[in-house]
Motif scaffolding. Structure first.
Motif, PDB file in Angstrom:
ATOM      1  N   VAL A  30      21.496  68.015   8.440  1.00  0.00           N
ATOM      2  CA  VAL A  30      21.199  66.612   8.146  1.00  0.00           C
ATOM      3  C   VAL A  30      21.331  66.360   6.652  1.00  0.00           C
ATOM      4  CG1 VAL A  30      19.364  64.887   8.073  1.00  0.00           C
ATOM      5  CG2 VAL A  30      19.751  66.196  10.158  1.00  0.00           C
ATOM      6  N   ILE A  31      20.828  67.301   5.847  1.00  0.00           N
ATOM      7  CA  ILE A  31      20.925  67.149   4.394  1.00  0.00           C
ATOM      8  C   ILE A  31      22.401  67.168   3.975  1.00  0.00           C
ATOM      9  CG2 ILE A  31      20.438  68.297   2.187  1.00  0.00           C
ATOM     10  CD1 ILE A  31      17.768  69.239   3.551  1.00  0.00           C
ATOM     11  N   MET A  32      23.170  68.081   4.555  1.00  0.00           N
ATOM     12  CA  MET A  32      24.600  68.159   4.246  1.00  0.00           C
ATOM     13  C   MET A  32      25.294  66.842   4.559  1.00  0.00           C
ATOM     14  SD  MET A  32      26.031  71.832   5.452  1.00  0.00           S
ATOM     15  CE  MET A  32      27.666  71.321   5.931  1.00  0.00           C
ATOM     16  N   MET A  33      24.927  66.309   5.757  1.00  0.00           N
ATOM     17  CA  MET A  33      25.520  65.050   6.196  1.00  0.00           C
ATOM     18  C   MET A  33      25.180  63.938   5.217  1.00  0.00           C
ATOM     19  SD  MET A  33      27.479  64.276   8.630  1.00  0.00           S
ATOM     20  CE  MET A  33      27.323  65.551   9.861  1.00  0.00           C
ATOM     21  N   GLY A  34      23.896  63.951   4.772  1.00  0.00           N
ATOM     22  CA  GLY A  34      23.464  62.947   3.814  1.00  0.00           C
ATOM     23  C   GLY A  34      24.261  63.049   2.517  1.00  0.00           C
ATOM     24  N   VAL A  35      24.439  64.270   2.034  1.00  0.00           N
ATOM     25  CA  VAL A  35      25.183  64.485   0.784  1.00  0.00           C
ATOM     26  C   VAL A  35      26.630  64.036   0.963  1.00  0.00           C
ATOM     27  CG1 VAL A  35      26.070  66.253  -0.776  1.00  0.00           C
ATOM     28  CG2 VAL A  35      23.685  66.346   0.020  1.00  0.00           C
ATOM     29  N   TYR A  36      27.262  64.424   2.053  1.00  0.00           N
ATOM     30  CA  TYR A  36      28.676  64.106   2.294  1.00  0.00           C
ATOM     31  C   TYR A  36      28.906  62.597   2.316  1.00  0.00           C
ATOM     32  CZ  TYR A  36      30.697  68.683   3.299  1.00  0.00           C
ATOM     33  OH  TYR A  36      31.181  69.936   3.198  1.00  0.00           O
ATOM     34  N   SER A  37      27.872  61.872   2.842  1.00  0.00           N
ATOM     35  CA  SER A  37      28.088  60.437   2.987  1.00  0.00           C
ATOM     36  C   SER A  37      28.208  59.745   1.636  1.00  0.00           C
ATOM     37  CB  SER A  37      26.953  59.823   3.820  1.00  0.00           C
ATOM     38  OG  SER A  37      25.754  59.814   3.076  1.00  0.00           O
ATOM     39  N   PHE A  38      27.802  60.451   0.564  1.00  0.00           N
ATOM     40  CA  PHE A  38      27.904  59.862  -0.776  1.00  0.00           C
ATOM     41  C   PHE A  38      29.040  60.487  -1.575  1.00  0.00           C
ATOM     42  CE2 PHE A  38      23.478  58.931   0.315  1.00  0.00           C
ATOM     43  CZ  PHE A  38      23.471  57.567   0.093  1.00  0.00           C
ATOM     44  N   LEU A  39      29.986  61.144  -0.903  1.00  0.00           N
ATOM     45  CA  LEU A  39      31.107  61.754  -1.609  1.00  0.00           C
ATOM     46  C   LEU A  39      32.377  60.937  -1.374  1.00  0.00           C
ATOM     47  CD1 LEU A  39      30.423  65.537  -0.941  1.00  0.00           C
ATOM     48  CD2 LEU A  39      29.859  64.178  -2.967  1.00  0.00           C
ATOM     49  N   THR A  40      33.459  61.342  -2.015  1.00  0.00           N
ATOM     50  CA  THR A  40      34.728  60.639  -1.885  1.00  0.00           C
ATOM     51  C   THR A  40      35.590  61.373  -0.881  1.00  0.00           C
ATOM     52  OG1 THR A  40      34.539  60.083  -4.210  1.00  0.00           O
ATOM     53  CG2 THR A  40      36.691  59.751  -3.189  1.00  0.00           C
ATOM     54  N   LYS A  41      36.350  60.590  -0.082  1.00  0.00           N
ATOM     55  CA  LYS A  41      37.111  61.252   0.977  1.00  0.00           C
ATOM     56  C   LYS A  41      38.394  61.887   0.431  1.00  0.00           C
ATOM     57  CE  LYS A  41      40.089  57.580   2.732  1.00  0.00           C
ATOM     58  NZ  LYS A  41      40.705  57.008   3.908  1.00  0.00           N
ATOM     59  N   VAL A  78      36.259  66.546   1.783  1.00  0.00           N
ATOM     60  CA  VAL A  78      35.687  65.672   0.762  1.00  0.00           C
ATOM     61  C   VAL A  78      36.077  66.124  -0.627  1.00  0.00           C
ATOM     62  CG1 VAL A  78      33.679  64.895   2.050  1.00  0.00           C
ATOM     63  CG2 VAL A  78      33.593  67.080   0.829  1.00  0.00           C
ATOM     64  N   VAL A  79      36.054  65.187  -1.542  1.00  0.00           N
ATOM     65  CA  VAL A  79      36.160  65.496  -2.962  1.00  0.00           C
ATOM     66  C   VAL A  79      34.754  65.342  -3.527  1.00  0.00           C
ATOM     67  CG1 VAL A  79      37.213  64.829  -5.152  1.00  0.00           C
ATOM     68  CG2 VAL A  79      38.469  64.521  -3.010  1.00  0.00           C
ATOM     69  N   SER A 121      43.837  64.544  10.507  1.00  0.00           N
ATOM     70  CA  SER A 121      44.077  64.031   9.160  1.00  0.00           C
ATOM     71  C   SER A 121      43.739  62.553   9.060  1.00  0.00           C
ATOM     72  CB  SER A 121      45.547  64.251   8.770  1.00  0.00           C
ATOM     73  OG  SER A 121      46.365  63.709   9.796  1.00  0.00           O
ATOM     74  N   ALA A 122      43.579  61.875  10.200  1.00  0.00           N
ATOM     75  CA  ALA A 122      43.234  60.455  10.164  1.00  0.00           C
ATOM     76  C   ALA A 122      41.767  60.265   9.825  1.00  0.00           C
ATOM     77  CB  ALA A 122      43.547  59.805  11.507  1.00  0.00           C
ATOM     78  N   GLY A 123      41.002  61.337   9.768  1.00  0.00           N
ATOM     79  CA  GLY A 123      39.554  61.258   9.629  1.00  0.00           C
ATOM     80  C   GLY A 123      39.116  60.826   8.237  1.00  0.00           C
ATOM     81  N   ASN A 124      37.853  60.510   8.142  1.00  0.00           N
ATOM     82  CA  ASN A 124      37.238  60.128   6.878  1.00  0.00           C
ATOM     83  C   ASN A 124      35.823  60.696   6.914  1.00  0.00           C
ATOM     84  OD1 ASN A 124      35.896  58.833   4.826  1.00  0.00           O
ATOM     85  ND2 ASN A 124      36.891  56.849   5.174  1.00  0.00           N
ATOM     86  N   TRP A 125      35.677  61.881   6.365  1.00  0.00           N
ATOM     87  CA  TRP A 125      34.377  62.571   6.471  1.00  0.00           C
ATOM     88  C   TRP A 125      33.221  61.790   5.883  1.00  0.00           C
ATOM     89  CZ3 TRP A 125      34.509  68.633   6.095  1.00  0.00           C
ATOM     90  CH2 TRP A 125      35.409  69.128   7.060  1.00  0.00           C
TER      91      TRP A 125
END
Lengths: 307, 357
Positions: A39-50, A56-57, A272-276
């Motif tokens: 859940v924490i990882m997911m939270g962090v990823y949601s604030f990153l650049t695709k 993610v970048v 590749s169409a995804g957006n993490w």
């Protein structure tokens, strides 16, 4: 401890307390590694650049949440307006999950009542029958459902042959099919907690109510329902929450028009169409939504109890 | 048909469960304003009968009349009787106040009147301060009083009580007995009380109905059933008794001449129908006097003592090896014969009774 000294009650309970903490360790470990960490990882990823090919970048960004809620035009430089696409998908998901919950309750409550009022021996047989489908993987069950209800499937073929219908029912790829899938997937999660509550229900309460001039419906409304309410609430939560995030039933039984949150999130992590970050943001919004609903319920419950 | 003085008329009621008959044509008339007890061992049909009056059990045959009105086929919620349940069956999600209010609201009482009534009833059972508590926050005795208040609040024509004291501890049970009795007088309605405890039945009731195997054995005042039991079952179940096998020589005008074990002749009252031949004599242990060997109606040897506090129980063996129990009051003046001593036993006049089997 001195030999022959009597065991004090305090000593005993202290030992149990120590044991309890130690016994909880595996649970905490599993919850920590497999629940909190993702859940924490997911939270962090949601604030990153695709990154364009998935992934993610590591650059902080609100882009995912912005994309979820706002439309900034084709080139991203128009003034932001509310984006209804994803909110619409969420709304439809809540509606679908809510409807599935109500259906499960309407069918599940009488079922649970029936089982709980059999003699103890046949109760376990009924419970076993209820849980038998769970020995088969959910994916396989959902695919089977698809084959069963599609236009060339056994259901339509039987009805056509019997002359009940002239053209196939066209069930597949409809909201109804998704409902059927959700209902079928989660019905036992409604039945089991209600069963547990009804089994503990003291039927002398119904007699007392009827002795005090209450008819059948009044007894159901004023006595049985409030007393088994914890079971009903537990069942509703256990059906609603997974239905909200379900993607197998909407994917396999529904069409483009029945798109639900689960599928939306799943797509973001596929190929590749995804957006993490966007998928992660949608998941976080879903999680927040569920937590808010549970909190509202918990507060309402506390108020009732404080009264 | 039923006179207005009858609160509940039970008329030839039969109840079967599959092949088992729980009530064999039971007929009882329960009077207005009386404390009526159904007494018997478990499985005797007393609870079934109470539940039939409440409407929880359908009867297979017979009729139930409440103040002359046939209620045999009415569902429980249409019968103007209320029940105090054995385990109280209080609604756990409601406060004491709401529990007591429940029946009043179902009967469409006006809100303000209902509230006043609930307050009055709670005061009657001394629970006014607990109105806003939930049942789980009360002691067993308090819960029992809530159950009582809840059943009395709608002013039932008859109150049914299904072993309401059995869940209380001994001290409390004794205190509640007199409270119940007082409450019955105060409300002025008939109480039908089910119990297996003969002491409860004797101390509280105006009349007792002793039941066994789905049949009425005897109906009478506590004194009647204790001192003039009609058969062996009643004599044995109500209180403690000695049953002696005797030879009946003659019965005339309800008086029997019998030969006691050991040969002594004895005269005593006989229960209604006893044929000459072999009969059973019921003798209460506290109605036997101990005297010197050879001086009494019976000769016996003391085989043991049991200390009971207020009494001392003496076990004695007769010549024919029958064992009898004798109760002597535990006072300084009482002489307690030694174990192994030969004694004579005097049966007090009217203390023994010849019974039908």
């Amino acid at each position: 401890m001195a030999a022959g000294a009597p065991m004090g009650a305090g000593t005993t309970s202290d030992i149990y307390k120590g044991d309890a903490a130690r016994l909880m360790m595996p649970t905490w470990l599993i919850i920590g590694i497999f629940l909190l960490a993702p859940v924490i990882m997911m939270g962090v990823y949601s604030f990153l650049t695709k990154e364009f090919r998935g992934g993610v970048v590591w650059e902080f960004s609100f882009a995912a949440y912005d994309q979820f809620f706002f439309d900034r035009g084709l080139f991203g430089d128009d003034p932001p307006t509310l984006e209804w696409t994803y909110i619409g998908i969420f709304w439809r998901s809540i509606w679908q999950a809510g409807l599935a919950t109500i259906m499960c309750l309407l069918i599940g409550f009488p079922t649970a009542w029936f089982i709980a009022t059999r003699d103890p021996k046949s109760r376990s047989i009924w419970l076993f029958l209820i849980t038998i489908p769970y020995w088969v993987n959910l994916l396989i069950r959902t695919v089977s459902m698809k084959f069963l209800i599609r236009d060339t499937g056994p259901l339509n073929e039987f009805l056509l042959a019997a002359g009940v219908i002239d053209t196939p029912l066209g069930l597949i790829n409809t909201d109804f099919a998704v409902q059927l899938g959700l209902f079928y997937s989660y019905l036992p999660f409604m039945v089991l907690p209600i069963y547990a509550a009804v089994e503990r229900y003291d039927f002398a309460l119904s007699e007392a109510a009827s002795d005090l001039y209450a008819g059948t419906w009044t007894i159901l409304r004023l006595v049985i329902f409030p007393v088994v309410k914890p079971g009903i609430i537990a069942g509703c939560i256990l059906v609603f929450v997974p239905s909200l995030g379900a993607f197998l039933a909407p994917d396999l039984l529904g069409g483009a028009k029945t798109f639900m949150i689960g599928s939306l999130i799943e797509e973001q992590f596929k190929g590749s169409a995804g957006n993490w970050p966007f998928g992660a943001a949608a998941a976080m919004i879903l999680l927040t939504l569920v937590l808010v609903i549970l909190l509202i319920y918990a507060r309402a419950q506390n108020k009732v109890e404080d009264r | 048909m039923a006179s207005p003085e009858i609160a509940v008329s039970i008329d030839q009621v039969v109840k079967r469960y599959g092949g088992f008959t729980a009530l064999h044509g039971v007929s009882i008339d329960i009077r207005e304003r009386e404390f009526f007890t159904l007494l018997g061992p478990s499985g005797c049909g007393k609870t079934t009968l109470l539940r039939a009056i409440a409407g929880f059990e359908d009867v297979n045959e017979g009729r139930l009349l409440l103040k002359g009105v046939d209620i045999t086929n009415l569902p429980p919620h249409k019968r103007p009787v209320n029940t105090v349940f054995q385990q109280y069956a209080l609604f756990p999600h409601m406060t004491v106040f709401e529990n007591v209010m429940f029946g009043l609201l179902r009967k469409n009482w006006i809100q303000s009147e209902a509230q006043r009534r609930v307050q009055d009833v709670l005061e009657m059972v001394q629970l006014s301060d607990f109105a806003s508590r939930k049942p789980a926050q009360l002691s067993g005795g308090q819960q029992q009083r809530v159950a009582l208040a809840r059943a009395l609040a709608p002013r039932p024509q008859v109150l049914l009580l299904d072993e309401p004291l059995s869940a209380l501890d001994l001290k409390l049970r004794q205190a509640v007995r007199s409270e119940l009795k007082a409450l019955q007088r105060e409300t002025g309605i008939a109480f039908i009380f089910v119990t297996h405890d003969q002491e409860e039945a004797l101390t509280m009731s105006d009349r007792v109905c002793v039941m066994s195997n789905g049949r009425v054995q005897q109906i009478g005042s506590p004194k009647d059933v204790y001192e003039a039991p009609v058969n062996r079952f009643v004599a044995d179940f109500v209180g403690e008794t000695n049953l002696l096998e005797v030879t009946v020589n003659k019965i005339k005008d309800g008086l029997a001449s019998v030969a006691l074990p050991g040969g002594n002749a004895f005269e005593c009252p006989a229960a209604a129908v006893v044929d000459p031949g072999v009969g059973h004599l019921s003798v209460r242990p506290e109605r036997i006097k101990v005297t010197a060997d050879g001086q009494g109606d019976l000769d016996a040897v003391v085989t043991g003592h049991t200390y009971l506090g207020t009494d001392i129980q003496l076990l004695v063996r007769l010549a024919d090896d029958e064992v009898m129990s004798v109760r002597l009051q535990n006072s300084q003046t009482t002489e307690i014969p030694e174990q192994g001593a030969a004694v004579g036993l005097v049966l007090e006049a009217g203390a023994a009774r010849l019974l039908a089997d």
